[in-house]
Scaffold this motif. Sequence first.
Motif, short mmCIF file in Angstrom:
data_model
loop_
_atom_site.label_atom_id
_atom_site.label_comp_id
_atom_site.label_asym_id
_atom_site.label_seq_id
_atom_site.Cartn_x
_atom_site.Cartn_y
_atom_site.Cartn_z
N ALA A 140 13.06 3.56 -2.95
CA ALA A 140 12.81 4.44 -1.58
C ALA A 140 11.73 5.98 -1.61
O ALA A 140 10.88 5.84 -1.59
N LEU A 141 11.89 6.42 -2.58
CA LEU A 141 10.92 7.69 -3.29
C LEU A 141 10.05 6.91 -3.84
O LEU A 141 8.90 7.82 -3.83
N ILE A 142 10.12 6.30 -4.61
CA ILE A 142 9.01 5.70 -5.82
C ILE A 142 7.66 5.38 -4.56
O ILE A 142 6.25 5.59 -4.62
N ASN A 143 8.65 4.64 -3.65
CA ASN A 143 7.23 3.61 -2.52
C ASN A 143 6.95 4.74 -2.13
O ASN A 143 5.80 4.19 -1.12
N ALA A 144 7.91 5.39 -1.49
CA ALA A 144 7.02 6.83 -0.23
C ALA A 144 5.94 6.90 -1.03
O ALA A 144 4.36 7.72 0.25
N GLU A 145 6.03 7.96 -1.95
CA GLU A 145 5.25 8.41 -2.88
C GLU A 145 3.77 7.93 -3.34
O GLU A 145 2.91 8.18 -2.71
N ALA A 146 4.12 6.67 -3.62
CA ALA A 146 3.11 6.06 -3.90
C ALA A 146 2.22 5.40 -2.56
O ALA A 146 0.98 5.77 -2.56
N ASP A 147 2.97 5.21 -1.29
CA ASP A 147 1.94 5.06 -0.31
C ASP A 147 1.39 6.13 0.56
O ASP A 147 0.15 6.13 1.03
N ALA A 148 2.01 7.22 0.36
CA ALA A 148 1.72 8.44 0.94
C ALA A 148 0.12 9.23 -0.05
O ALA A 148 -0.30 9.10 0.59
N ARG A 149 -0.23 9.04 -1.03
CA ARG A 149 -0.89 8.72 -2.12
C ARG A 149 -1.83 8.61 -1.73
O ARG A 149 -3.23 8.23 -1.68
N ASP A 150 -1.50 7.25 -1.36
CA ASP A 150 -2.64 5.63 -1.44
C ASP A 150 -3.48 6.00 0.21
O ASP A 150 -5.04 6.70 0.34
#
Length: 198
Positions: A100-110
Amino acid sequence: MHRRAHQHPHSAGHFRRAAASITLCAALALTACSSSDDKDEAGDDAPSATRTSAAPADPKDTARTEAIVAYGAYWHEMEKLYADPTGKSARLDRYAASAALINAEADARDAHDRGRVYTGGVILTDQTVTKVDVFGKIPHAIVSSCLDISQWRRVDAETKKPVALPANRLTKYRILSTVEKYPDGWRVTRDEPQGKSC
């Protein structure tokens, strides 16, 4: 009787009767006080016994409450993460971990790399815990909720103008989330949109 006391002020019988009367009154008063004190003491003890007989909280009920509170805080931090192009104002790691943390941070960064931010916010309704395990190696709960993102808008970071999104996308859907208990609190570890409107 008052007059007779004045008529015989030095009568020995009068003094004996008066002394006996005083002694009897004193004894009665002492008994009454003692009885009253006993009642007060018993009264003080009774509430104490009632207070100590309260049943302990059900650990499953406590887990359900804490998981839902953490889940709400998780989405609050998600809003902050996606709204800030630098990503520095949010502390999502306090409420999320693992996928959940990895996916959210990656998506927000994108999104931020493309010059996009999200304004507004999400609306959570119908939150229920469908499963809870407090005795396993990692205590966890499954939270089901209806996630409404219709007011969470993707906009250009500079102009704040809305960015076009697919017309057929779901904006209000059922989502299942796994929330696990870590040493320093509950964390959302997985989000699974169900693809069903709610």
